[in-house]
Enzyme design. Sequence first.
Site, PDB file in Angstrom:
ATOM      1  CB  THR A  45      -0.943  -0.012   1.219  1.00 35.60           C
ATOM      2  OG1 THR A  45      -1.652  -1.250   1.246  1.00 35.60           O
ATOM      3  CG2 THR A  45      -1.939   1.122   1.171  1.00 35.60           C
ATOM      4  CE1 TYR A  64       0.134  -9.580   2.186  1.00 35.83           C
ATOM      5  CE2 TYR A  64       1.768  -7.920   1.619  1.00 35.83           C
ATOM      6  CZ  TYR A  64       0.473  -8.399   1.544  1.00 35.83           C
ATOM      7  OH  TYR A  64      -0.478  -7.706   0.836  1.00 35.83           O
ATOM      8  CE  LYS A  98      -1.234  -7.507   4.680  1.00 40.40           C
ATOM      9  NZ  LYS A  98      -0.674  -6.311   4.017  1.00 40.40           N
ATOM     10  CB  ILE A 117      -1.636  -5.747   8.092  1.00 37.16           C
ATOM     11  CG1 ILE A 117      -0.797  -6.223   9.290  1.00 37.16           C
ATOM     12  CG2 ILE A 117      -0.872  -4.680   7.299  1.00 37.16           C
ATOM     13  CD1 ILE A 117       0.516  -6.877   8.900  1.00 37.16           C
TER      14      ILE A 117
END
Length: 308
Positions: free
Chosen positions: A49, A136, A164, A207
Amino acid sequence: MTALDLSGVFPAMCTPFDDDERIDFETLQTDAQRLEAAGVDGLVPVGSTGESATLTHDEHVQVVEAVIEAVDDVPVIAGTGSNNTREALELSEHAADAGADGLLLISPYYNKPEQRGLVEHYRTIADAVDLPQIVYNVPSRTGRNIEPETAVELASHENITGFKAASGDLGQIGEIAERTVDEEFAVLSGDDALTVPIISVGGTGTISVAANIEPERTCAMVGAALDGHYEQARELHHELGPLFRELFVETNPIPVKEAMEIRGYGPARMRLPLTRLAEEYRDDLEAVLADLEDESVAVASADAEGDR
């Protein structure tokens, strides 16, 4: 290694750019302070992001340092992943030197390593950098899924303390939570629309992209779910559902940066190859944001009436 509580809401922060596509550090720090004041449990700069793919190594460090400098009491978890293990290690060491409290490492993308390669990749970094590290998994971006067996194997490393989950496979995510229940290992949602379901099967928080826009509501939703108040969590999930959908009508972070600009939190400007949100989606996004603001005003008014 200092322990890091990975329960709650951790916004995946945007990186604001000025007219010359330089990082707008003043806006970045103001945004970090806004999110901290809203009650989030930590901040995650320079991830997907945060457009990490278009930042130089020096810019990575500068963003991490700026966010750390801006906040008082929340941990900062730096995105330091790469498809090159040496590069990911270098980014991780730089983030540690800058004072990050933890690391978020996307799995290697494009070169599609085998599961044994994923294990060696993460262990190499965890052996070298004494910080809590979050694996992740986002197969839609990387082209390779981290299988439950691999996640469980990684959870045995003392520095690998979280996962994640952005695979969209609730069965797989629940299996990882189930099989690591006796480890110091947190499973975090990486998909806003699945945060409540993931918590219901053992997740510890999120998250979140949406938390950039609605941090208070996201914190309330996650807090209710973690406390087992699923009726309240479900109501908040439904309130936020239209926003979850609008934030992914195009590639993240295109819609969330547009939402940030609409709300006055930061510019929508992107670095190529990402571009501004297509005009056809902007009206719907504005309508969803307006509805959420109206609901907030209504709730505040009702609370004020009740206090009289």
